[in-house]
Design a protein around this motif. Sequence first.
Motif, PDB file in Angstrom:
ATOM      1  N   THR A 114     -38.685  66.926  78.928  1.00 53.63           N
ATOM      2  CA  THR A 114     -38.235  66.905  77.583  1.00 53.63           C
ATOM      3  C   THR A 114     -39.064  67.683  76.761  1.00 53.63           C
ATOM      4  OG1 THR A 114     -39.961  65.149  77.318  1.00 53.63           O
ATOM      5  CG2 THR A 114     -37.564  64.596  78.182  1.00 53.63           C
ATOM      6  N   GLY A 115     -40.108  68.312  77.075  1.00 55.29           N
ATOM      7  CA  GLY A 115     -41.059  68.980  76.233  1.00 55.29           C
ATOM      8  C   GLY A 115     -40.019  70.213  75.826  1.00 55.29           C
ATOM      9  N   TYR A 174     -38.119  69.863  72.713  1.00 58.09           N
ATOM     10  CA  TYR A 174     -38.553  70.047  71.516  1.00 58.09           C
ATOM     11  C   TYR A 174     -39.097  71.420  71.049  1.00 58.09           C
ATOM     12  CZ  TYR A 174     -39.050  64.969  71.362  1.00 58.09           C
ATOM     13  OH  TYR A 174     -38.760  63.440  71.259  1.00 58.09           O
ATOM     14  N   ARG A 175     -39.294  72.178  72.266  1.00 52.69           N
ATOM     15  CA  ARG A 175     -39.723  73.741  72.131  1.00 52.69           C
ATOM     16  C   ARG A 175     -38.482  74.337  71.698  1.00 52.69           C
ATOM     17  NH1 ARG A 175     -43.987  76.078  74.831  1.00 52.69           N
ATOM     18  NH2 ARG A 175     -45.341  74.124  75.818  1.00 52.69           N
ATOM     19  N   SER A 227     -44.967  71.262  69.071  1.00 51.47           N
ATOM     20  CA  SER A 227     -45.987  70.094  68.478  1.00 51.47           C
ATOM     21  C   SER A 227     -45.518  69.529  67.173  1.00 51.47           C
ATOM     22  CB  SER A 227     -47.421  70.643  68.744  1.00 51.47           C
ATOM     23  OG  SER A 227     -48.112  69.566  68.755  1.00 51.47           O
ATOM     24  N   SER A 271     -42.312  68.073  66.782  1.00 52.85           N
ATOM     25  CA  SER A 271     -42.043  66.841  67.496  1.00 52.85           C
ATOM     26  C   SER A 271     -42.812  65.606  66.660  1.00 52.85           C
ATOM     27  CB  SER A 271     -42.899  66.977  68.741  1.00 52.85           C
ATOM     28  OG  SER A 271     -44.258  66.805  68.640  1.00 52.85           O
ATOM     29  N   ARG A 284     -37.108  63.198  66.423  1.00 48.82           N
ATOM     30  CA  ARG A 284     -37.512  62.477  67.590  1.00 48.82           C
ATOM     31  C   ARG A 284     -36.041  61.625  67.781  1.00 48.82           C
ATOM     32  NH1 ARG A 284     -42.252  63.257  69.365  1.00 48.82           N
ATOM     33  NH2 ARG A 284     -41.632  62.106  71.175  1.00 48.82           N
ATOM     34  N   GLY A 343     -42.850  63.833  79.383  1.00 47.34           N
ATOM     35  CA  GLY A 343     -43.131  63.998  78.072  1.00 47.34           C
ATOM     36  C   GLY A 343     -44.263  63.395  77.565  1.00 47.34           C
ATOM     37  N   ARG A 344     -44.035  62.847  76.391  1.00 44.79           N
ATOM     38  CA  ARG A 344     -45.328  62.157  75.742  1.00 44.79           C
ATOM     39  C   ARG A 344     -44.958  60.701  75.657  1.00 44.79           C
ATOM     40  NH1 ARG A 344     -45.866  66.818  76.477  1.00 44.79           N
ATOM     41  NH2 ARG A 344     -47.196  68.265  75.570  1.00 44.79           N
ATOM     42  N   ASP A 345     -43.615  60.401  75.363  1.00 41.29           N
ATOM     43  CA  ASP A 345     -43.284  59.027  75.023  1.00 41.29           C
ATOM     44  C   ASP A 345     -42.196  58.439  75.872  1.00 41.29           C
ATOM     45  OD1 ASP A 345     -41.327  60.626  74.299  1.00 41.29           O
ATOM     46  OD2 ASP A 345     -40.861  59.555  72.439  1.00 41.29           O
ATOM     47  N   ILE A 346     -42.153  58.924  77.096  1.00 42.96           N
ATOM     48  CA  ILE A 346     -41.132  58.702  77.816  1.00 42.96           C
ATOM     49  C   ILE A 346     -40.992  57.129  78.328  1.00 42.96           C
ATOM     50  CG2 ILE A 346     -39.528  59.498  80.029  1.00 42.96           C
ATOM     51  CD1 ILE A 346     -39.718  61.303  77.565  1.00 42.96           C
ATOM     52  N   ARG A 386     -53.533  70.431  70.311  1.00 41.31           N
ATOM     53  CA  ARG A 386     -52.311  69.584  70.730  1.00 41.31           C
ATOM     54  C   ARG A 386     -52.425  68.191  71.170  1.00 41.31           C
ATOM     55  NH1 ARG A 386     -47.887  71.915  73.752  1.00 41.31           N
ATOM     56  NH2 ARG A 386     -48.971  72.941  74.944  1.00 41.31           N
ATOM     57  N   ASP A 394     -50.775  65.336  69.124  1.00 39.76           N
ATOM     58  CA  ASP A 394     -49.785  64.443  69.815  1.00 39.76           C
ATOM     59  C   ASP A 394     -50.132  63.149  69.882  1.00 39.76           C
ATOM     60  OD1 ASP A 394     -48.445  66.797  70.280  1.00 39.76           O
ATOM     61  OD2 ASP A 394     -48.693  67.275  72.312  1.00 39.76           O
ATOM     62  N   ARG A 447     -50.238  61.222  65.725  1.00 45.10           N
ATOM     63  CA  ARG A 447     -48.923  61.224  64.941  1.00 45.10           C
ATOM     64  C   ARG A 447     -48.595  59.963  64.579  1.00 45.10           C
ATOM     65  NH1 ARG A 447     -45.464  64.394  69.387  1.00 45.10           N
ATOM     66  NH2 ARG A 447     -44.995  62.437  70.705  1.00 45.10           N
TER      67      ARG A 447
HETATM   68  O1   DC Z   1     -44.573  69.411  77.228  1.00 39.49           O
HETATM   69  P1   DC Z   1     -44.674  70.660  76.373  1.00 39.49           P
HETATM   70  O2   DC Z   1     -46.118  71.087  76.158  1.00 39.49           O
HETATM   71  O3   DC Z   1     -43.683  71.519  76.622  1.00 39.49           O
HETATM   72  O4   DC Z   1     -44.198  69.899  75.051  1.00 39.49           O
HETATM   73  C1   DC Z   1     -44.191  70.631  73.851  1.00 39.49           C
HETATM   74  C2   DC Z   1     -44.435  69.551  72.709  1.00 39.49           C
HETATM   75  O5   DC Z   1     -43.577  68.818  72.528  1.00 39.49           O
HETATM   76  C3   DC Z   1     -45.837  68.930  73.002  1.00 39.49           C
HETATM   77  O6   DC Z   1     -46.745  69.664  71.916  1.00 39.49           O
HETATM   78  C4   DC Z   1     -45.355  67.520  72.187  1.00 39.49           C
HETATM   79  C5   DC Z   1     -43.873  67.466  72.173  1.00 39.49           C
HETATM   80  N1   DC Z   1     -43.104  66.438  72.988  1.00 39.49           N
HETATM   81  C6   DC Z   1     -43.224  65.091  72.571  1.00 39.49           C
HETATM   82  O7   DC Z   1     -43.585  65.051  71.559  1.00 39.49           O
HETATM   83  N2   DC Z   1     -42.563  64.307  73.200  1.00 39.49           N
HETATM   84  C7   DC Z   1     -41.891  64.476  74.427  1.00 39.49           C
HETATM   85  N3   DC Z   1     -41.298  63.623  75.181  1.00 39.49           N
HETATM   86  C8   DC Z   1     -42.331  65.922  75.100  1.00 39.49           C
HETATM   87  C9   DC Z   1     -42.923  66.858  74.212  1.00 39.49           C
END
Ligand code: DC
Length: 228
Positions: free
Chosen positions: A35-36, A39-40, A101, A104, A110, A130-133, A181, A185, A188
């Motif tokens: 999922t990152g 966002y990228r 970042s 996101s 989101r 990801g970060r919030d899966i 980051r 992350d 926020r």
């Molecule tokens: O996993 P990554 O480094 O490729 O993710 C890039 C940015 O996207 C990371 O700084 C945080 C954001 N991100 C997010 O907020 N939620 C996610 N599910 C995945 C990534």
Amino acid sequence: MDKHLVIAIDGPSGAGKSSLARRAAARFGIIYVDTGAIYRCVGLAAWRLGIDTKDAEAVAALLPSLDIRMVYSEAGEQRMYLGGEDVSSDIRLPEISICASNVSAHAAVRAFLLEMQRKMAREHSVIMDGRDIGTVVLPDAELKIYLTASAEARAQRRMLELQAKGIDSPFEEVLRDIELRDWQDSHRAEAPLRRADDAVLLDTTDYDFDESFALLCGIIRERFGLAE
Ligand code: DC
């Protein structure tokens, strides 16, 4: 695979989520969703247009015009398309990491990407990172893992990854980028990075890739009652 497997992996950048999840997906015959990368794509689109990625309104205004697609090859490899262009390499540039970042952190971004991610898990067996899966995107996932490692260990690994791609960055710089980051992350207001209460903790600081992979597979097999 008869069962519908939904596995959520969250954790800070550089913890090995993507390499471990990719290999686990191949091992269990399911799809790996990075999922990152989505966002990228938003970060890259904003960067290319010279939009300030910290400006929530400017980034929100960009969203309706974005055509972001995840495409999977026969081998299960995820490629990212932005307006029909394959941007899978461009989104990995170090300058895009911080843009990703930044974007996101915006609620509109989101919300825009949420359904795209949920749809994948409805339609396929997935291991999604990801970060919030586990906390927001797939709160009902049967297995949630919080994968982490110390910032130094993650910087070391990221540096080697970059070197393999011919990008030479000093350790201090990579570490600083990772710490920045991490802070962004997890501080926020929108869907900050945090371990879900029911997530299994996997700290890979002291393990190499193969050891971490064996631990991850063990957790998956146990949770879904899969044979060795
Ligand atoms: O996993 P990554 O480094 O490729 O993710 C890039 C940015 O996207 C990371 O700084 C945080 C954001 N991100 C997010 O907020 N939620 C996610 N599910 C995945 C990534």
